[in-house]
Write a protein that holds these residues in place. Structure first.
Motif, PDB file in Angstrom:
ATOM      1  N   ALA A 126       0.809  -1.219   0.000  1.00  0.00           N
ATOM      2  CA  ALA A 126       0.000   0.000   0.000  1.00  0.00           C
ATOM      3  C   ALA A 126       0.842   1.269   0.000  1.00  0.00           C
ATOM      4  CB  ALA A 126      -0.928  -0.008   1.213  1.00  0.00           C
ATOM      5  N   GLY A 127       2.096   1.170   0.412  1.00  0.00           N
ATOM      6  CA  GLY A 127       2.937   2.359   0.448  1.00  0.00           C
ATOM      7  C   GLY A 127       3.411   2.841  -0.904  1.00  0.00           C
ATOM      8  N   ARG A 128       3.201   2.054  -1.945  1.00  0.00           N
ATOM      9  CA  ARG A 128       3.616   2.455  -3.294  1.00  0.00           C
ATOM     10  C   ARG A 128       2.471   3.193  -3.974  1.00  0.00           C
ATOM     11  NH1 ARG A 128       5.992  -3.026  -5.724  1.00  0.00           N
ATOM     12  NH2 ARG A 128       5.835  -1.787  -7.638  1.00  0.00           N
ATOM     13  N   THR A 129       2.747   4.394  -4.437  1.00  0.00           N
ATOM     14  CA  THR A 129       1.698   5.275  -4.951  1.00  0.00           C
ATOM     15  C   THR A 129       0.903   4.633  -6.073  1.00  0.00           C
ATOM     16  OG1 THR A 129       3.176   7.124  -4.438  1.00  0.00           O
ATOM     17  CG2 THR A 129       1.263   7.605  -5.800  1.00  0.00           C
ATOM     18  N   GLU A 130       1.564   3.841  -6.927  1.00  0.00           N
ATOM     19  CA  GLU A 130       0.856   3.264  -8.068  1.00  0.00           C
ATOM     20  C   GLU A 130      -0.197   2.237  -7.659  1.00  0.00           C
ATOM     21  OE1 GLU A 130       4.842   1.029  -7.766  1.00  0.00           O
ATOM     22  OE2 GLU A 130       4.022   3.035  -7.382  1.00  0.00           O
ATOM     23  N   LYS A 131      -0.166   1.803  -6.382  1.00  0.00           N
ATOM     24  CA  LYS A 131      -1.177   0.855  -5.906  1.00  0.00           C
ATOM     25  C   LYS A 131      -2.493   1.544  -5.564  1.00  0.00           C
ATOM     26  CE  LYS A 131       1.758  -2.543  -6.181  1.00  0.00           C
ATOM     27  NZ  LYS A 131       1.650  -3.571  -7.236  1.00  0.00           N
ATOM     28  N   ASN A 132      -2.478   2.897  -5.455  1.00  0.00           N
ATOM     29  CA  ASN A 132      -3.706   3.676  -5.319  1.00  0.00           C
ATOM     30  C   ASN A 132      -4.382   3.508  -3.958  1.00  0.00           C
ATOM     31  OD1 ASN A 132      -5.677   5.472  -6.144  1.00  0.00           O
ATOM     32  ND2 ASN A 132      -6.796   3.984  -7.394  1.00  0.00           N
ATOM     33  N   ALA A 133      -3.574   3.485  -2.899  1.00  0.00           N
ATOM     34  CA  ALA A 133      -4.129   3.318  -1.552  1.00  0.00           C
ATOM     35  C   ALA A 133      -5.022   4.476  -1.147  1.00  0.00           C
ATOM     36  CB  ALA A 133      -2.991   3.160  -0.541  1.00  0.00           C
ATOM     37  N   LEU A 134      -4.729   5.672  -1.647  1.00  0.00           N
ATOM     38  CA  LEU A 134      -5.533   6.831  -1.260  1.00  0.00           C
ATOM     39  C   LEU A 134      -6.992   6.640  -1.654  1.00  0.00           C
ATOM     40  CD1 LEU A 134      -4.584  10.511  -1.295  1.00  0.00           C
ATOM     41  CD2 LEU A 134      -6.701   9.863  -2.427  1.00  0.00           C
ATOM     42  N   SER A 135      -7.237   6.122  -2.846  1.00  0.00           N
ATOM     43  CA  SER A 135      -8.623   5.884  -3.267  1.00  0.00           C
ATOM     44  C   SER A 135      -9.296   4.827  -2.398  1.00  0.00           C
ATOM     45  CB  SER A 135      -8.657   5.448  -4.736  1.00  0.00           C
ATOM     46  OG  SER A 135      -8.279   6.520  -5.576  1.00  0.00           O
ATOM     47  N   VAL A 136      -8.520   3.813  -1.993  1.00  0.00           N
ATOM     48  CA  VAL A 136      -9.074   2.780  -1.111  1.00  0.00           C
ATOM     49  C   VAL A 136      -9.465   3.387   0.232  1.00  0.00           C
ATOM     50  CG1 VAL A 136      -8.538   0.644   0.134  1.00  0.00           C
ATOM     51  CG2 VAL A 136      -7.783   0.938  -2.228  1.00  0.00           C
ATOM     52  N   LEU A 148     -10.243   6.523   0.953  1.00  0.00           N
ATOM     53  CA  LEU A 148     -11.398   7.406   0.816  1.00  0.00           C
ATOM     54  C   LEU A 148     -12.688   6.608   0.613  1.00  0.00           C
ATOM     55  CD1 LEU A 148      -9.879  10.238  -1.396  1.00  0.00           C
ATOM     56  CD2 LEU A 148     -10.586  10.419   0.992  1.00  0.00           C
ATOM     57  N   ALA A 149     -12.609   5.575  -0.221  1.00  0.00           N
ATOM     58  CA  ALA A 149     -13.796   4.755  -0.459  1.00  0.00           C
ATOM     59  C   ALA A 149     -14.237   4.057   0.827  1.00  0.00           C
ATOM     60  CB  ALA A 149     -13.503   3.725  -1.549  1.00  0.00           C
ATOM     61  N   PHE A 150     -13.279   3.542   1.593  1.00  0.00           N
ATOM     62  CA  PHE A 150     -13.590   2.861   2.839  1.00  0.00           C
ATOM     63  C   PHE A 150     -14.202   3.833   3.843  1.00  0.00           C
ATOM     64  CE2 PHE A 150     -12.359   0.885   6.937  1.00  0.00           C
ATOM     65  CZ  PHE A 150     -12.922  -0.367   6.753  1.00  0.00           C
ATOM     66  N   ASP A 151     -13.623   5.022   3.925  1.00  0.00           N
ATOM     67  CA  ASP A 151     -14.123   6.032   4.858  1.00  0.00           C
ATOM     68  C   ASP A 151     -15.550   6.424   4.503  1.00  0.00           C
ATOM     69  OD1 ASP A 151     -13.309   7.385   7.201  1.00  0.00           O
ATOM     70  OD2 ASP A 151     -13.099   9.266   6.102  1.00  0.00           O
ATOM     71  N   ARG A 152     -15.821   6.604   3.214  1.00  0.00           N
ATOM     72  CA  ARG A 152     -17.159   6.987   2.775  1.00  0.00           C
ATOM     73  C   ARG A 152     -18.151   5.843   2.969  1.00  0.00           C
ATOM     74  NH1 ARG A 152     -15.681  10.274  -2.858  1.00  0.00           N
ATOM     75  NH2 ARG A 152     -14.549  11.987  -1.844  1.00  0.00           N
ATOM     76  N   LEU A 153     -17.675   4.629   2.780  1.00  0.00           N
ATOM     77  CA  LEU A 153     -18.534   3.466   2.968  1.00  0.00           C
ATOM     78  C   LEU A 153     -19.021   3.397   4.412  1.00  0.00           C
ATOM     79  CD1 LEU A 153     -19.598   0.837   1.586  1.00  0.00           C
ATOM     80  CD2 LEU A 153     -17.570  -0.299   2.482  1.00  0.00           C
ATOM     81  N   LEU A 154     -18.123   3.670   5.350  1.00  0.00           N
ATOM     82  CA  LEU A 154     -18.506   3.621   6.761  1.00  0.00           C
ATOM     83  C   LEU A 154     -19.380   4.797   7.167  1.00  0.00           C
ATOM     84  CD1 LEU A 154     -15.119   2.552   8.409  1.00  0.00           C
ATOM     85  CD2 LEU A 154     -17.053   1.106   7.771  1.00  0.00           C
ATOM     86  N   SER A 155     -19.277   5.897   6.434  1.00  0.00           N
ATOM     87  CA  SER A 155     -20.013   7.112   6.789  1.00  0.00           C
ATOM     88  C   SER A 155     -21.337   7.245   6.045  1.00  0.00           C
ATOM     89  CB  SER A 155     -19.162   8.357   6.489  1.00  0.00           C
ATOM     90  OG  SER A 155     -17.927   8.296   7.155  1.00  0.00           O
ATOM     91  N   GLY A 156     -21.534   6.470   4.974  1.00  0.00           N
ATOM     92  CA  GLY A 156     -22.690   6.661   4.103  1.00  0.00           C
ATOM     93  C   GLY A 156     -23.931   5.931   4.561  1.00  0.00           C
ATOM     94  N   ALA A 157     -24.971   6.081   3.726  1.00  0.00           N
ATOM     95  CA  ALA A 157     -26.270   5.484   4.037  1.00  0.00           C
ATOM     96  C   ALA A 157     -26.230   3.960   3.995  1.00  0.00           C
ATOM     97  CB  ALA A 157     -27.324   6.006   3.056  1.00  0.00           C
ATOM     98  N   ALA A 160     -13.290 -13.403 -12.474  1.00  0.00           N
ATOM     99  CA  ALA A 160     -13.207 -13.899 -11.099  1.00  0.00           C
ATOM    100  C   ALA A 160     -12.868 -12.800 -10.107  1.00  0.00           C
ATOM    101  CB  ALA A 160     -12.184 -15.019 -11.005  1.00  0.00           C
ATOM    102  N   ALA A 161     -13.295 -11.562 -10.383  1.00  0.00           N
ATOM    103  CA  ALA A 161     -13.029 -10.445  -9.477  1.00  0.00           C
ATOM    104  C   ALA A 161     -14.146  -9.418  -9.612  1.00  0.00           C
ATOM    105  CB  ALA A 161     -11.673  -9.815  -9.793  1.00  0.00           C
ATOM    106  N   VAL A 162     -14.214  -8.523  -8.636  1.00  0.00           N
ATOM    107  CA  VAL A 162     -15.152  -7.412  -8.682  1.00  0.00           C
ATOM    108  C   VAL A 162     -14.391  -6.185  -9.174  1.00  0.00           C
ATOM    109  CG1 VAL A 162     -16.672  -5.928  -7.316  1.00  0.00           C
ATOM    110  CG2 VAL A 162     -16.473  -8.358  -6.745  1.00  0.00           C
ATOM    111  N   TYR A 163     -14.859  -5.581 -10.247  1.00  0.00           N
ATOM    112  CA  TYR A 163     -14.132  -4.476 -10.863  1.00  0.00           C
ATOM    113  C   TYR A 163     -14.670  -3.131 -10.367  1.00  0.00           C
ATOM    114  CZ  TYR A 163     -11.857  -7.747 -13.980  1.00  0.00           C
ATOM    115  OH  TYR A 163     -11.088  -8.762 -14.464  1.00  0.00           O
ATOM    116  N   CYS A 164     -13.751  -2.162 -10.274  1.00  0.00           N
ATOM    117  CA  CYS A 164     -14.114  -0.808  -9.864  1.00  0.00           C
ATOM    118  C   CYS A 164     -13.416   0.188 -10.764  1.00  0.00           C
ATOM    119  CB  CYS A 164     -13.735  -0.572  -8.403  1.00  0.00           C
ATOM    120  SG  CYS A 164     -11.943  -0.611  -8.100  1.00  0.00           S
TER     121      CYS A 164
END
Length: 464
Positions: free
Chosen positions: A346-356, A358-367, A459-463
């Motif tokens: 996750a520490g490598r920028t190209e892995k896109n941890a920031l989006s993960v 933010l998405a996780f934070d919004r998931l916990l905060s949303g409806a 065999a995966a969920v795409y985003c």
């Protein structure tokens, strides 16, 4: 006679012995291979000599017999000592003057770069180790191939690799730099050399420095190099748009551009520096074979650069050897029953941890937060703090756990017991982690970028 000499060989005898003493080498190699040596005066052998002693005086012929028999005995002794050292895991220094003398002209001698695979876990290194394992299995079925492994014994290497070396009689060549390996290859005594990442031989450092020309000057040794991807070039060209996207999501621009080893860094190599390096690799006649690891990479390379007549072929990464999960107490989790999602490297920028994050934070905060498993945590491996992403604040920081890079067994345990793997990378040459999650029926949330759809299929969920 002996399968050591007759199975896959055009020549039966080692010509270093020059007419006399071949029996010593025959006996030594039979011993190493585990074959029974039977001597009988009734066995007749047709020996077509390339050199005859018919014209020599009798005293000269006797002298040559003694000299060459003694030389053959020394070669045989060296072969036995080398086999014993290999089975004991004793390395030989790359600068040892006796190393090249151990190479057998009647066998195919193959040098493999495992130095690139050290010291920790990374996709290219896992690919290199998996190919090495495949080479060992292929060589085991033949009598005319011997593998040598170049690595640094003072750095960490997974125990299974060293165990395989001892079991298969692979001699470890102790190196401290890529220059050590280049000197061995350019000595032109090995038949083949395999490097899992040819780009490092240009002086390249990932996300830090572009390289120059390949240093190989050998005429006889076949150099087989892997171009894992051209990801850094592709990301460098997307730098401005990705940076603006992340800033729009709330990231701190100054922190992002100051982060070393990231394609967003102000110090990262520019497209104008990277493109000539890859152009040199693709067109170089110093490589006998150029391979890559996915159809995506092959198409990307072929579309941008002129290739030498050998072209570029795909060698899909072999499956990594299974590592037994090692159970450990995951810091920050209340216990084994706590559900969690996991993201690796996750520490490598190209892995896109920031989006993960933010998405996780919004998931916990949303409806829809009620549909989230109670107490769901997000475990980020290879990251010191969420601040490394340039994210100033989160609504649910208590649900985030950051871990350092883990040993292979602990990482296997972490993935095996997770609810899902997050893998929304901006760019991948292949992508092992989703396949490793599939071993344990753990679903993966992945991006549609680069090679990932090729690897994951349906065999995966795409985003996005």
């Amino acid at each position: 006679f002996s399968p050591v000499f007759t199975a896959d060989r055009a020549a039966a005898f080692d010509e270093r012995t020059f007419l006399y003493g071949e029996e010593f080498l025959l006996a030594a190699r039979n011993t190493i291979r585990g074959h029974l040596s039977l001597y009988s005066s009734s066995v007749q052998i047709l020996h077509e000599e390339g050199v005859t002693t018919a014209g020599l005086r009798r005293d000269e012929k006797i002298r040559l017999g003694y000299v060459n028999a003694a030389s053959a005995a020394r070669h045989a002794g060296a072969e036995l000592e080398n086999a014993l050292a290999a089975s004991a895991g004793t390395p030989i220094a790359a600068g040892d003057r006796g190393l090249l003398d151990l190479l057998d002209p009647t066998r195919t001698e193959v040098l493999v770069d495992l130095f690139f695979c050290q010291p920790g876990y990374h996709g290219g290194g896992e690919y290199g180790k998996a190919v090495f394992r495949g080479l060992l299995h292929t060589a085991a079925a033949r009598t005319d191939v011997r593998i040598w492994a170049a690595l640094d014994p003072t750095q960490f290497m997974e125990p299974w690799v060293l165990d395989e070396c001892r079991r298969a009689g692979v001699r470890v060549v102790a190196v401290k730099s890529y220059d050590d390996i280049v000197r061995l290859v350019n000595a032109d005594r090995f038949d083949s050399f395999f490097c899992p990442a040819v780009v490092v031989y240009t002086g390249y450092e990932y996300m830090k420095r572009a390289g120059g020309r390949l240093p190989f000057t050998c005429a006889r040794t076949r150099v087989v190099g892997t171009l894992l991807d051209i990801r850094d070039l592709q990301l460098a060209e997307q730098r401005a748009s990705v940076l603006e996207h992340l800033v729009a999501l709330g990231a701190d621009r100054s922190r992002l551009v100051a982060q070393g080893g990231s394609f967003l860094s102000d110090d990262a190599p520019q497209p104008s520096q990277l493109a000539p390096m890859y152009r040199e690799i693709c067109s170089s006649d110093r490589l006998t074979e150029l391979i890559t690891i996915s159809e995506f990479c092959r198409r990307s390379v072929a579309a941008r650069f002129a290739l030498a007549s050998r072209g570029i072929r795909v060698l899909t990464p072999p499956e990594r050897p299974r590592v037994s999960p090692v159970r450990f107490a995951i810091p920050g989790l209340a216990g084994d029953a706590t559900p969690y999602a996991v993201m690796v490297s996750a520490g490598r920028t190209e892995k896109n941890a920031l989006s993960v994050l933010l998405a996780f934070d919004r998931l916990l905060s949303g409806a829809t937060s009620r549909s989230v498993p109670a107490g769901l945590m997000l475990v980020l491996v290879g990251m010191r703090s969420v601040e490394d992403c340039g994210l100033p604040a989160m609504c649910h920081p208590e649900r985030i756990v950051c871990l350092p890079h883990l040993p292979a067994g602990e990482l296997e345990h972490l993935i095996a017991h997770s609810r899902f793997l997050a893998y929304p990378s901006f760019n991948e040459g292949f992508g092992y982690p989703p396949l490793e999650a599939m071993r344990y029926a753990v679903p993966s949330v992945v991006s549609r970028a680069s090679s990932i759809p090729e690897v994951c299929g349906e065999a995966a969920v795409y985003c996005d």
